[in-house]
Design a protein around this motif. Structure first.
Motif, mmCIF file in Angstrom:
data_model
loop_
_atom_site.group_PDB
_atom_site.id
_atom_site.type_symbol
_atom_site.label_atom_id
_atom_site.label_comp_id
_atom_site.label_asym_id
_atom_site.label_seq_id
_atom_site.Cartn_x
_atom_site.Cartn_y
_atom_site.Cartn_z
ATOM 1 N N ILE A 108 -14.429 8.094 -25.649
ATOM 2 C CA ILE A 108 -13.663 7.253 -26.582
ATOM 3 C C ILE A 108 -12.864 8.142 -27.542
ATOM 4 O O ILE A 108 -11.689 7.896 -27.811
ATOM 5 C CB ILE A 108 -14.604 6.295 -27.349
ATOM 6 C CG1 ILE A 108 -15.139 5.225 -26.387
ATOM 7 C CG2 ILE A 108 -13.896 5.650 -28.537
ATOM 8 C CD1 ILE A 108 -16.205 4.316 -26.984
ATOM 9 N N VAL A 109 -13.512 9.205 -28.043
ATOM 10 C CA VAL A 109 -12.810 10.131 -28.944
ATOM 11 C C VAL A 109 -11.622 10.759 -28.230
ATOM 12 O O VAL A 109 -10.526 10.866 -28.796
ATOM 13 C CB VAL A 109 -13.776 11.218 -29.482
ATOM 14 C CG1 VAL A 109 -13.012 12.349 -30.153
ATOM 15 C CG2 VAL A 109 -14.780 10.602 -30.451
ATOM 16 N N ARG A 110 -11.816 11.144 -26.964
ATOM 17 C CA ARG A 110 -10.701 11.751 -26.222
ATOM 18 C C ARG A 110 -9.541 10.766 -26.069
ATOM 19 O O ARG A 110 -8.373 11.162 -26.127
ATOM 20 C CB ARG A 110 -11.177 12.256 -24.863
ATOM 21 C CG ARG A 110 -11.860 13.631 -24.995
ATOM 22 C CD ARG A 110 -12.735 13.954 -23.813
ATOM 23 N NE ARG A 110 -11.979 14.193 -22.607
ATOM 24 C CZ ARG A 110 -12.548 14.370 -21.408
ATOM 25 N NH1 ARG A 110 -13.872 14.339 -21.286
ATOM 26 N NH2 ARG A 110 -11.809 14.602 -20.348
ATOM 27 N N VAL A 111 -9.857 9.486 -25.893
ATOM 28 C CA VAL A 111 -8.793 8.477 -25.821
ATOM 29 C C VAL A 111 -8.082 8.372 -27.180
ATOM 30 O O VAL A 111 -6.851 8.415 -27.257
ATOM 31 C CB VAL A 111 -9.380 7.110 -25.397
ATOM 32 C CG1 VAL A 111 -8.384 5.977 -25.658
ATOM 33 C CG2 VAL A 111 -9.769 7.152 -23.920
ATOM 34 N N GLU A 129 -0.936 6.937 -19.190
ATOM 35 C CA GLU A 129 -0.548 8.091 -20.028
ATOM 36 C C GLU A 129 -1.761 8.615 -20.794
ATOM 37 O O GLU A 129 -1.972 9.827 -20.910
ATOM 38 C CB GLU A 129 0.546 7.687 -21.021
ATOM 39 C CG GLU A 129 1.904 7.444 -20.389
ATOM 40 C CD GLU A 129 2.890 6.733 -21.322
ATOM 41 O OE1 GLU A 129 4.086 6.774 -21.023
ATOM 42 O OE2 GLU A 129 2.462 6.108 -22.333
ATOM 43 N N ILE A 130 -2.547 7.685 -21.335
ATOM 44 C CA ILE A 130 -3.738 8.082 -22.088
ATOM 45 C C ILE A 130 -4.695 8.867 -21.194
ATOM 46 O O ILE A 130 -5.200 9.924 -21.577
ATOM 47 C CB ILE A 130 -4.446 6.834 -22.678
ATOM 48 C CG1 ILE A 130 -3.589 6.219 -23.783
ATOM 49 C CG2 ILE A 130 -5.844 7.181 -23.189
ATOM 50 C CD1 ILE A 130 -4.077 4.868 -24.270
ATOM 51 N N GLY A 131 -4.907 8.359 -19.977
ATOM 52 C CA GLY A 131 -5.803 9.041 -19.050
ATOM 53 C C GLY A 131 -5.335 10.462 -18.767
ATOM 54 O O GLY A 131 -6.121 11.408 -18.807
ATOM 55 N N ARG A 132 -4.024 10.604 -18.531
ATOM 56 C CA ARG A 132 -3.482 11.923 -18.219
ATOM 57 C C ARG A 132 -3.661 12.857 -19.409
ATOM 58 O O ARG A 132 -4.122 13.987 -19.272
ATOM 59 C CB ARG A 132 -2.001 11.781 -17.855
ATOM 60 C CG ARG A 132 -1.490 12.882 -16.952
ATOM 61 C CD ARG A 132 -0.079 12.591 -16.438
ATOM 62 N NE ARG A 132 0.852 12.344 -17.521
ATOM 63 C CZ ARG A 132 1.479 11.170 -17.742
ATOM 64 N NH1 ARG A 132 1.279 10.146 -16.925
ATOM 65 N NH2 ARG A 132 2.322 11.034 -18.745
ATOM 66 N N SER A 160 -7.905 8.063 -13.954
ATOM 67 C CA SER A 160 -7.134 6.872 -14.329
ATOM 68 C C SER A 160 -8.019 5.629 -14.438
ATOM 69 O O SER A 160 -7.887 4.841 -15.375
ATOM 70 C CB SER A 160 -6.022 6.648 -13.304
ATOM 71 O OG SER A 160 -5.287 5.500 -13.643
ATOM 72 N N SER A 161 -8.962 5.460 -13.484
ATOM 73 C CA SER A 161 -9.812 4.254 -13.515
ATOM 74 C C SER A 161 -10.684 4.262 -14.767
ATOM 75 O O SER A 161 -10.870 3.228 -15.409
ATOM 76 C CB SER A 161 -10.672 4.185 -12.261
ATOM 77 O OG SER A 161 -11.479 5.351 -12.171
ATOM 78 N N THR A 162 -11.207 5.431 -15.131
ATOM 79 C CA THR A 162 -12.012 5.549 -16.343
ATOM 80 C C THR A 162 -11.174 5.213 -17.574
ATOM 81 O O THR A 162 -11.606 4.453 -18.454
ATOM 82 C CB THR A 162 -12.565 6.990 -16.487
ATOM 83 O OG1 THR A 162 -13.225 7.346 -15.276
ATOM 84 C CG2 THR A 162 -13.517 7.112 -17.658
ATOM 85 N N ASP A 182 4.304 -5.423 -23.272
ATOM 86 C CA ASP A 182 4.616 -4.513 -22.162
ATOM 87 C C ASP A 182 3.381 -3.709 -21.726
ATOM 88 O O ASP A 182 3.514 -2.726 -20.998
ATOM 89 C CB ASP A 182 5.785 -3.580 -22.523
ATOM 90 C CG ASP A 182 5.447 -2.658 -23.687
ATOM 91 O OD1 ASP A 182 4.312 -2.770 -24.209
ATOM 92 O OD2 ASP A 182 6.284 -1.844 -24.067
ATOM 93 N N ARG A 183 2.199 -4.121 -22.174
ATOM 94 C CA ARG A 183 0.892 -3.562 -21.803
ATOM 95 C C ARG A 183 0.658 -2.150 -22.357
ATOM 96 O O ARG A 183 -0.340 -1.516 -22.039
ATOM 97 C CB ARG A 183 0.671 -3.572 -20.267
ATOM 98 C CG ARG A 183 0.624 -5.000 -19.738
ATOM 99 C CD ARG A 183 -0.054 -5.155 -18.398
ATOM 100 N NE ARG A 183 -1.325 -4.493 -18.220
ATOM 101 C CZ ARG A 183 -2.499 -4.978 -18.598
ATOM 102 N NH1 ARG A 183 -2.587 -6.136 -19.215
ATOM 103 N NH2 ARG A 183 -3.598 -4.290 -18.357
ATOM 104 N N ARG A 184 1.547 -1.660 -23.197
ATOM 105 C CA ARG A 184 1.234 -0.403 -23.870
ATOM 106 C C ARG A 184 0.302 -0.709 -25.041
ATOM 107 O O ARG A 184 0.301 -1.818 -25.566
ATOM 108 C CB ARG A 184 2.518 0.279 -24.350
ATOM 109 C CG ARG A 184 3.386 0.707 -23.156
ATOM 110 C CD ARG A 184 4.323 1.822 -23.504
ATOM 111 N NE ARG A 184 5.186 1.428 -24.607
ATOM 112 C CZ ARG A 184 5.895 2.292 -25.328
ATOM 113 N NH1 ARG A 184 5.828 3.580 -25.067
ATOM 114 N NH2 ARG A 184 6.675 1.876 -26.297
#
Lengths: 250, 250
Positions: free
Chosen positions: B14-17, B32-35, B41-43, B62-64
């Motif tokens: 969560i912190v990394r996100v 983008e967050i996953g990268r 990506s699924s995580t 726009d789902r951002r």
């Protein structure tokens, strides 16, 4: 993923832990947190240990924990709250210098008014709001402005719910509130004399960004003070805040 | 509990996100967050969904997603950062009214100076600090004050690490910094001419709570301005802030 038998996610449990901290209760033991969050003690201890390891909570010598500076940093760094608040602050200071009473910035959050900022003049009167505190939408001048410009379905939901009297003068009649909301939309200002505390009058105006009302700017006046100078000061500040938000968008 | 094969906890993820959000990057897609967070990506999608469900992130049409008001509220409501900042703000305003330059409040966080507040006069000069932003301890006047009063082992660690030059005038020699830190402890003020930007001088003083230095109060002056009026104003403000913190403890 990481869901407990009761179906709440790990994120939900972290939120439940963070929710136990308030302005009055900023230091707690893991056991107290578990009890207040309704989590088994072993779960609470594990989550607290994880949050301490990540810096989101900080632990004292006596093993009690408090919210960490790292959490504050992560929550603010890229936040809309900070953007709004930074755009508003210099102009809130101008209102405060002129009116010399509490000056506040609020947004709509989970059917309540959430206060992002409050500047308090040393000579100002009573005021129960605080930064990161909330007030009911129907009872505060800020809330009324936010409710007046909220989506119709949110307005219907709030007006259909029990409308609690915060003071003897809080308007709790849904039909009367609907008329007040229409008048606030027309006049562009909400005046709430004695709705929160009988000694004070809230005066609030909307702040727009990209055409939408995104916040309310308000002052809390002594009950007997005329609202007109405050309304003029608030409107001048809102013009400047909206320009700052527009400049910030580019 | 909820640990991935790599051993990081759900809290770590969560912190990394949350870490991927910055002032310049306040809106992102889950991919983008996953990268950026180095998560599959699924995580990333699952964690973002959980955070949105809990209100810690908010999703646009726009789902951002962007940081949620609920996260801001939870991070601030019972926080030491808010307590410090509320005690300091009226007195920071007094400094700003007198000196008419940037006035800032910083704390020590993870071997850096983390800025809790910044008031900026419309006429003030250049300033790279921002609220929830950081500066190296050795390069900023606030950082020097915090480092001068930090535990010896933290001071040794910072002085033993590579000391980056933020400007051509940043002091990067550990022995010289040690002498400066001793002088700052003796004089009770740090003056850093051109250490961050050649056009400005930082001036900072310590704020104590219960006998410990908990923060630094600073102004950023144009390089040619004499520091004495700022030092006098900062010291007067610190006296008032320390009284406010003491009153708040009771």
């Amino acid at each position: 993923m990481a869901n407990s038998p009761s179906g709440d996610s790990m994120t939900d449990r972290i939120v439940r832990v963070l929710e136990t901290f308030t302005a009055e209760r900023s230091m707690q033991s893991a056991s107290e947190i578990g009890r207040r969050a309704g989590l088994p003690s072993s779960t609470a201890h594990r989550i607290v240990d994880e949050l301490v390891a990540a810096g989101l909570l900080e632990r004292d010598e006596d093993r009690r924990v408090h919210l960490g500076m790292r959490l504050w940093e992560l929550a603010l760094r890229g936040s809309t709250a900070l953007r709004l608040r930074q755009a508003a602050l210099p102009h809130m200071e101008a209102v405060q210098a002129l009116i010399r009473e509490h000056t506040q910035l609020a947004v709509l959050e989970q059917d309540e008014a959430l206060f992002l900022e409050r500047l308090s003049h040393p000579d100002a009167g009573a005021n129960i709001t605080r930064v990161a505190g909330r007030l009911p939408l129907h009872a505060s001048s800020s809330g009324i402005v936010l409710l007046a410009h909220a989506p119709g379905e949110l307005r219907d939901r709030v007006l259909a719910s029990p409308l609690r009297a915060v003071s003897p003068e809080t308007v709790t009649d849904a039909a009367r509130l609907r008329r007040i909301l229409a008048e606030v939309r027309r006049a562009g200002v909400a005046v709430a004399p004695g709705w929160i505390e009988s000694v004070s009058t809230g005066v609030a105006v909307p702040i727009r960004d990209a055409g939408e009302v995104v916040a309310a700017l308000s002052v809390v006046l002594p009950r007997e003070a005329p609202p007109e100078p405050a309304i003029t000061a608030l409107r001048a500040a809102v013009r400047d805040i909206e320009l700052a938000l527009r400049a910030d968008r580019r």
